[in-house]
Design an enzyme around this catalytic site. Sequence first.
Site, PDB file in Angstrom:
ATOM      1  N   HIS A  52       0.857  -1.193   0.000  1.00  0.00           N
ATOM      2  CA  HIS A  52       0.000   0.000   0.000  1.00  0.00           C
ATOM      3  C   HIS A  52       0.884   1.232   0.000  1.00  0.00           C
ATOM      4  CE1 HIS A  52      -3.544   2.237   2.229  1.00  0.00           C
ATOM      5  NE2 HIS A  52      -3.149   2.857   1.148  1.00  0.00           N
ATOM      6  N   ARG A  54       0.910   4.723   0.547  1.00  0.00           N
ATOM      7  CA  ARG A  54       0.015   5.731   1.132  1.00  0.00           C
ATOM      8  C   ARG A  54       0.460   7.123   0.741  1.00  0.00           C
ATOM      9  NH1 ARG A  54      -3.215   3.397   5.679  1.00  0.00           N
ATOM     10  NH2 ARG A  54      -4.036   5.487   5.907  1.00  0.00           N
ATOM     11  N   ARG A  58       3.927   6.509   4.805  1.00  0.00           N
ATOM     12  CA  ARG A  58       4.324   6.139   6.174  1.00  0.00           C
ATOM     13  C   ARG A  58       4.993   4.781   6.242  1.00  0.00           C
ATOM     14  NH1 ARG A  58      -1.508   5.037   8.959  1.00  0.00           N
ATOM     15  NH2 ARG A  58      -1.856   7.144   8.258  1.00  0.00           N
ATOM     16  N   GLU A  79      -1.916  -1.394  -3.626  1.00  0.00           N
ATOM     17  CA  GLU A  79      -3.058  -0.762  -2.956  1.00  0.00           C
ATOM     18  C   GLU A  79      -2.840   0.732  -2.941  1.00  0.00           C
ATOM     19  OE1 GLU A  79      -3.531  -2.094   1.004  1.00  0.00           O
ATOM     20  OE2 GLU A  79      -3.994  -4.130   0.424  1.00  0.00           O
ATOM     21  N   THR A 110      -6.355   0.828   7.238  1.00  0.00           N
ATOM     22  CA  THR A 110      -7.512   1.072   6.374  1.00  0.00           C
ATOM     23  C   THR A 110      -8.750   0.609   7.124  1.00  0.00           C
ATOM     24  OG1 THR A 110      -6.027   0.577   4.565  1.00  0.00           O
ATOM     25  CG2 THR A 110      -8.336   0.787   4.023  1.00  0.00           C
TER      26      THR A 110
HETATM   27  N1  PXP Z   1      -6.329  -5.892   2.100  1.00  0.00           N
HETATM   28  C1  PXP Z   1      -6.395  -4.550   2.045  1.00  0.00           C
HETATM   29  C2  PXP Z   1      -7.181  -3.911   0.965  1.00  0.00           C
HETATM   30  C3  PXP Z   1      -5.691  -3.761   2.987  1.00  0.00           C
HETATM   31  O1  PXP Z   1      -5.768  -2.414   2.936  1.00  0.00           O
HETATM   32  C4  PXP Z   1      -4.903  -4.406   3.954  1.00  0.00           C
HETATM   33  C5  PXP Z   1      -4.109  -3.593   4.929  1.00  0.00           C
HETATM   34  O2  PXP Z   1      -3.223  -2.770   4.268  1.00  0.00           O
HETATM   35  C6  PXP Z   1      -4.864  -5.809   3.953  1.00  0.00           C
HETATM   36  C7  PXP Z   1      -5.610  -6.527   3.023  1.00  0.00           C
HETATM   37  C8  PXP Z   1      -4.039  -6.569   4.933  1.00  0.00           C
HETATM   38  O3  PXP Z   1      -4.487  -6.338   6.237  1.00  0.00           O
HETATM   39  P1  PXP Z   1      -3.625  -6.837   7.454  1.00  0.00           P
HETATM   40  O4  PXP Z   1      -2.302  -6.149   7.387  1.00  0.00           O
HETATM   41  O5  PXP Z   1      -4.433  -6.462   8.635  1.00  0.00           O
HETATM   42  O6  PXP Z   1      -3.487  -8.340   7.297  1.00  0.00           O
END
Ligand code: PXP
Length: 253
Positions: A52, A54, A58, A79, A110
């Site tokens: 991701h 951002r 970060r 993402e 998120t």
């Molecule tokens: N899927 C999406 C769309 C997310 O934004 C995130 C967190 O960045 C995840 C999956 C993974 O979440 P986690 O890090 O809590 O396993």
Amino acid sequence: MTENRLSDRALRLGVNIDHVATVRNARGSAYPDPVRAAKLVEAAGADGITAHLREDRRHISDADIDGLMAALEVPLNLEMAATEEMQAIALRHRPHAVCIVPERREERTTEGGLEVAKDENRLAHFIAPLREAGSRVSIFIAADRAQIEAAYRIGAAVVELHTGAYCDFHAEGRFEERDAELRRLTEMASFAHGLGLEVHAGHGLTYDTVAPVAALPEVRELNIGHFLVGEAIFVGLDPSIREMRRLMDAARA
Ligand code: PXP
């Protein structure tokens, strides 16, 4: 679009490596390197890498995305928020997949799904060039019929259902609410699949919560990050990913 090897497994595991970058950024140094972690994740049998980028950078940085695009054999799922800056970055890299997520600076992670239904026109225009560039566009949403219908109407290929509420209820011992949320995920996975959307799921999943979601026959991919990177502190990345894979396979069987 990059020529990554896309797994034909019935249920893929995408590993989110953002929090390797969180640890690195805590010191402003170059260590630990998320690209090195991603290569280990790949070797452990993950089907894809999720990162991701951002707005505030970060965790993952622009240079990390350059490095991942150059180094990965498995597909990258980028993402990002639906902003012009991110669209330009995605169009430059043309990753296998782009997952559109809501983003607020003040949130820790998120926290909710995207309100597609409220922003349908803009999102339809936003994702069109990404689709034309060859990226599979996924929309991260709550398990909600109106959001799924809106994701379908704007031309998304994939919906990723937010499992955060289900996982939070489990962690807090609120099992009736957890089970109600799981029923919603079950029904909405089936509804989205019926519309022809590919169904993914993720957020907050752990060894304790993964099985019921992995067992949903319409779900083709889970994206899991924070727990796996945390568990890697104790057992290492490779064993943590292999154990998650084992639990997913067992649930699916
Ligand atoms: N899927 C999406 C769309 C997310 O934004 C995130 C967190 O960045 C995840 C999956 C993974 O979440 P986690 O890090 O809590 O396993």
